[in-house]
Write an enzyme that holds these catalytic residues in place. Structure first.
Site, short mmCIF file in Angstrom:
data_model
loop_
_atom_site.label_atom_id
_atom_site.label_comp_id
_atom_site.label_asym_id
_atom_site.label_seq_id
_atom_site.Cartn_x
_atom_site.Cartn_y
_atom_site.Cartn_z
N CYS A 86 -32.59 -34.10 -17.90
CA CYS A 86 -33.13 -35.14 -17.01
C CYS A 86 -34.37 -35.85 -17.56
CB CYS A 86 -33.53 -34.55 -15.66
SG CYS A 86 -32.57 -33.15 -15.12
N LYS B 230 -34.00 -37.71 -21.02
CA LYS B 230 -33.02 -38.77 -20.74
C LYS B 230 -33.67 -39.91 -19.97
CE LYS B 230 -30.98 -38.80 -17.04
NZ LYS B 230 -29.93 -38.27 -16.18
C1 LIG Z 1 -28.19 -34.83 -20.61
C2 LIG Z 1 -28.40 -34.26 -19.24
C3 LIG Z 1 -28.95 -35.05 -18.26
C4 LIG Z 1 -29.16 -34.54 -16.98
N1 LIG Z 1 -29.70 -35.35 -16.03
C5 LIG Z 1 -29.91 -34.88 -14.77
C6 LIG Z 1 -30.52 -35.71 -13.78
O1 LIG Z 1 -30.83 -36.88 -14.03
N2 LIG Z 1 -30.74 -35.18 -12.56
C7 LIG Z 1 -30.41 -33.88 -12.25
O2 LIG Z 1 -30.65 -33.44 -11.13
N3 LIG Z 1 -29.80 -33.08 -13.17
C8 LIG Z 1 -29.56 -33.55 -14.42
N4 LIG Z 1 -28.98 -32.73 -15.37
C9 LIG Z 1 -28.55 -31.37 -14.97
C10 LIG Z 1 -29.74 -30.39 -14.95
O3 LIG Z 1 -30.41 -30.45 -16.17
C11 LIG Z 1 -29.22 -29.00 -14.68
O4 LIG Z 1 -28.47 -29.01 -13.48
C12 LIG Z 1 -30.37 -27.99 -14.52
O5 LIG Z 1 -31.17 -27.96 -15.65
C13 LIG Z 1 -29.79 -26.59 -14.23
O6 LIG Z 1 -30.82 -25.65 -14.17
P1 LIG Z 1 -30.51 -24.12 -14.46
O7 LIG Z 1 -31.76 -23.37 -14.14
O8 LIG Z 1 -29.27 -23.71 -13.81
O9 LIG Z 1 -30.21 -24.03 -16.03
P2 LIG Z 1 -30.97 -24.57 -17.30
O10 LIG Z 1 -32.00 -25.56 -16.96
O11 LIG Z 1 -29.91 -24.95 -18.27
O12 LIG Z 1 -31.76 -23.29 -17.83
C14 LIG Z 1 -31.10 -22.18 -18.36
C15 LIG Z 1 -32.02 -21.51 -19.36
O13 LIG Z 1 -31.50 -20.23 -19.69
C16 LIG Z 1 -31.71 -19.99 -21.07
N5 LIG Z 1 -30.75 -18.95 -21.48
C17 LIG Z 1 -29.39 -19.06 -21.54
N6 LIG Z 1 -28.84 -17.87 -21.84
C18 LIG Z 1 -29.89 -16.99 -21.95
C19 LIG Z 1 -29.96 -15.59 -22.24
N7 LIG Z 1 -28.87 -14.86 -22.43
N8 LIG Z 1 -31.19 -15.02 -22.31
C20 LIG Z 1 -32.32 -15.75 -22.09
N9 LIG Z 1 -32.30 -17.07 -21.82
C21 LIG Z 1 -31.10 -17.68 -21.74
C22 LIG Z 1 -31.49 -21.34 -21.72
O14 LIG Z 1 -32.12 -21.42 -22.98
C23 LIG Z 1 -32.12 -22.28 -20.67
O15 LIG Z 1 -33.47 -22.53 -20.97
C24 LIG Z 1 -28.79 -33.20 -16.67
C25 LIG Z 1 -28.21 -32.39 -17.67
C26 LIG Z 1 -28.01 -32.91 -18.93
C27 LIG Z 1 -27.39 -32.05 -19.99
#
Ligand SMILES: Cc1cc2nc3c(=O)[nH]c(=O)nc-3n(C[C@H](O)[C@H](O)[C@H](O)COP(=O)(O)OP(=O)(O)OC[C@H]3O[C@@H](n4cnc5c(N)ncnc54)[C@H](O)[C@@H]3O)c2cc1C
Length: 453
Positions: A48, A51
Site C-alpha cells: 500500500c 504503491k
Molecule cells: C502491491 C500491493 C498493494 C496493496 N495495496 C493495498 C491498499 O492500497 N490497501 C489495502 O488495504 N491493502 C493493500 N494491499 C494488501 C495489504 O498489503 C495486505 O492485505 C496486508 O499487508 C496484510 O497484512 P498481514 O499482516 O496479513 O500480512 P503482511 O503485511 O504480508 O505481513 C506478514 C509478515 O510476515 C512475515 N513472515 C512470513 N512468514 C514468516 C515466518 N515464517 N516467520 C517470520 N516472519 C514471517 C513477512 O515477512 C511479513 O513481514 C496491497 C498489497 C500489495 C502486494
C-alpha cells in the site's frame, strides 16, 4: 503449565504488529513476535504505502499541461526515478523504524528471524531455539506468484518493482486485478509505454460492471494498451529484450514483464498441517468467526486466512483476536460492508453490493450519473467520472455505492459510514449537497436510471 510467553506472533506485518502491541500494551500480556524480513510487512514495505507514493508521483505527469489551461507556465523536465526511489527508500526505513519502536514501546520481545510451528504451544526460530507460548498467532501474510510458463523467471512481481534500477521504456503487465491495474496507471504516468494482458473479459473482476467498465475505458484513453481475453504463453530473452508470446498470436518485445497474477498465503514449510491446523485449497489457514484455527491455542489473522486481503481488515482481525483471547470479550471481526479503493487512474471507491450481486438478491433500483468533472474538463481533458447507488426496492436501503473519480477513495470512506449505518436512498436525498463538488451528485440523483424487478 507455564510458558515462555502468553502470545507468540509469527509475522510483523499489519495484523501481527497490531495484535502483538495491543496484547502487550493494553492487555498486559507477555508477547514475542518473529519477523523474517522487514517490520511493517507487505503494506509498509512492498504494498500500500510505496504503491500509493508511486501513484502520487505518477499523477504529476499531466500537471504542467493542466496548469497551462489555468494560466500557469510550468516546464516539465521529466521524471527522475532514481531521485524518487532514494526518497521512497528513506521513507520506508523511517516507517519500519516506527513499527519497531511501537513494538518495543509496548514491551513486545522481537526476533528478527523466521519462525515455524512445532506443536500447539511451541514455535521454532531459524537459529534452532524453541519458545513456548499459551497462544500462537499466525500472521505471515502472502506473496505474489507467477504462472508456470516458459521463461517466467524473466518477469518481475510487485515485490521487485520498487527496487528497479531504471524504469522500463516498454513494460508488459500481466493480470487484471487491482495490483495490475494500479501499476498500469503508475507506470503509464511515469512515462513507460504500458501494455496490459488480461485473460478475462473485463479487468477488476468482482467489482461493479459499470464502474470497472469506465475504469477500463479511461485507462485505454490515457494510453494503456489493454488487451482483454489475452494471456502470455511464454517469455524468452533476446539481447536486452524480453519477447512475450501471447495467445493473440503476437510476439512482442518489452524491457520488463510484470506478473500481477495473484498471491498465495505464506503457509509452506510452517509445520501447520503436521500440528493439525487445517489449510484450504490455496494454502490459506482455515479459521472460525473468531480467527481460531482447528488447533484451539493457534489463531490466524490477515492475508494468511485469505478472507478480505486488505490492511485495515488484517488490523481489525488482530484487534478482535486480542479482545477475544486477552480481554475476555469474544469479538468476531466484521467483514460486512468493507469500503475499499482501487488506486487506478481514475480511482475507484466502492462499498457494498455491485449492481450484479444486488440484482441476484432481489428487486433493486439503480441511480447512476456519469459526467465530465469541472476541474479536468476546464483543462480540456475528456475524463469522465461515475457516481452510482444500488438501492433495495423494498427497504430503500443503499446496498452499494460505487464511485469512479479522482479522490474516490477519500469519498468512499465517508459514504461507507452512511451505507454501514443502513442509510436509505431518502437519507442520502435529505443530505444537502456540497457545491460545487463531484461528490454532490451522490445526494442529487432524483430518478432511478433503471430498475430490476
Ligand atoms: C502491491 C500491493 C498493494 C496493496 N495495496 C493495498 C491498499 O492500497 N490497501 C489495502 O488495504 N491493502 C493493500 N494491499 C494488501 C495489504 O498489503 C495486505 O492485505 C496486508 O499487508 C496484510 O497484512 P498481514 O499482516 O496479513 O500480512 P503482511 O503485511 O504480508 O505481513 C506478514 C509478515 O510476515 C512475515 N513472515 C512470513 N512468514 C514468516 C515466518 N515464517 N516467520 C517470520 N516472519 C514471517 C513477512 O515477512 C511479513 O513481514 C496491497 C498489497 C500489495 C502486494
Amino acid at each position: 503449565m507455564t510458558f515462555d510467553y502468553d502470545l507468540f506472533v509469527i509475522g510483523g506485518g499489519s495484523g501481527g504488529v497490531r495484535a502483538a502491541r495491543v496484547a502487550a500494551g493494553e492487555a498486559g500480556a507477555k508477547v514475542a513476535l518473529a519477523e523474517e524480513d522487514r517490520y511493517g510487512g507487505t503494506c509498509v514495505i512492498r504494498g500500500c504505502v510505496p504503491k500509493k507514493l508511486m501513484v502520487f508521483a505518477s499523477e504529476y505527469a499531466g500537471v504542467c499541461e493542466d496548469a497551462a489551461a489555468y494560466g500557469w507556465k510550468l516546464t516539465n523536465d521529466g521524471f527522475d526515478w532514481r531521485a524518487f526511489r532514494a526518497k521512497l527508500e528513506g521513507e520506508l526505513d523511517r516507517l519500519e523504524g516506527i513499527y519497531r519502536n511501537l513494538l518495543k514501546g509496548s514491551g513486545v520481545e522481537t526476533f528478527d528471524q523466521r519462525a515455524s510451528v512445532v506443536d500447539a504451544h511451541t514455535v521454532r526460530l531459524a537459529d534452532g531455539t524453541q519458545k513456548s507460548a499459551k497462544h500462537i498467532l499466525l500472521a505471515m501474510g502472502g506473496r505474489p506468484v507467477k504462472p508456470e510458463i516458459e521463461g517466467a523467471e524473466l518477469g518481475i512481481t510487485s515485490n521487485d518493482i520498487f527496487h528497479l534500477d531504471q524504469l522500463p521504456k516498454r513494460v508488459l503487465i500481466i493480470g487484471g486485478g487491482y495490483i495490475a491495474c494500479e501499476f498500469a496507471g503508475i507506470l503509464n504516468g511515469l512515462g513507460s509505454k504500458v501494455t496490459q494482458y488480461y485473460r478475462g473479459a473485463q479487468i477488476l473482476r468482482g467489482f461493479d460492471d459499470e464502474a470497472r467498465g469506465l475504469v477500463s475505458e479511461e485507462m485505454i484513453q490515457s494510453g494503456i494498451d489493454l488487451h482483454l481475453g489475452t494471456d502470455v504463453l511464454s517469455l524468452k530473452k533476446d539481447g536486452e529484450n524480453i519477447i512475450a508470446k501471447a495467445t493473440n498470436g503476437t510476439e512482442e518485445a518489452f524491457d520488463q514483464v510484470f506478473f500481477a497474477t495473484g498471491r498465495v498465503p505464506n503457509t509452506d514449510n510452517m509445520g501447520l498441517t503436521e500440528v493439525g491446523v487445517a489449510l484450504g485449497r490455496k494454502g490459506e489457514v482455515e479459521v472460525d468467526a473468531y480467527s481460531q484455527t482447528a488447533v484451539p491455542s493457534i489463531y490466524a489473522v490477515g492475508d494468511i486466512t485469505d478472507r478480505a486481503n486488505l490492511t485495515p481488515v488484517a488490523i481489525r482481525e488482530g484487534m478482535a483476536f486480542v479482545e477475544t483471547v486477552f480481554k475476555g470479550n469474544p469479538t468476531k471481526p466484521d467483514h460486512d460492508l468493507i469500503p475499499t479503493a482501487i488506486f487506478t487512474q481514475p480511482e475507484m471507491g466502492t462499498v457494498g453490493l455491485s449492481e450484479e450481486e444486488a440484482r441476484a438478491a432481489g428487486p433493486i433500483e439503480v441511480y447512476c450519473s456519469s459526467f465530465k468533472p469541472m476541474q479536468q474538463s476546464f483543462a480540456g481533458r475528456a475524463d469522465r467520472v461515475l457516481m452510482k447507488l444500488v438501492v433495495c426496492a423494498d427497504t430503500r436501503r443503499v446496498l452499494g455505492c460505487h464511485i469512479v473519480a479522482p479522490a474516490a477513495g477519500e469519498m468512499i470512506q465517508l459514504a461507507g459510514i452512511a451505507v454501514k449505518m443502513g442509510a436509505t436512498k431518502e437519507d442520502f436525498d435529505r443530505t444537502c449537497a456540497v457545491h460545487p463538488t463531484m461528490a454532490e451528485e451522490i445526494v442529487t440523483m432524483r430518478n432511478p436510471t433503471r430498475s430490476h424487478k
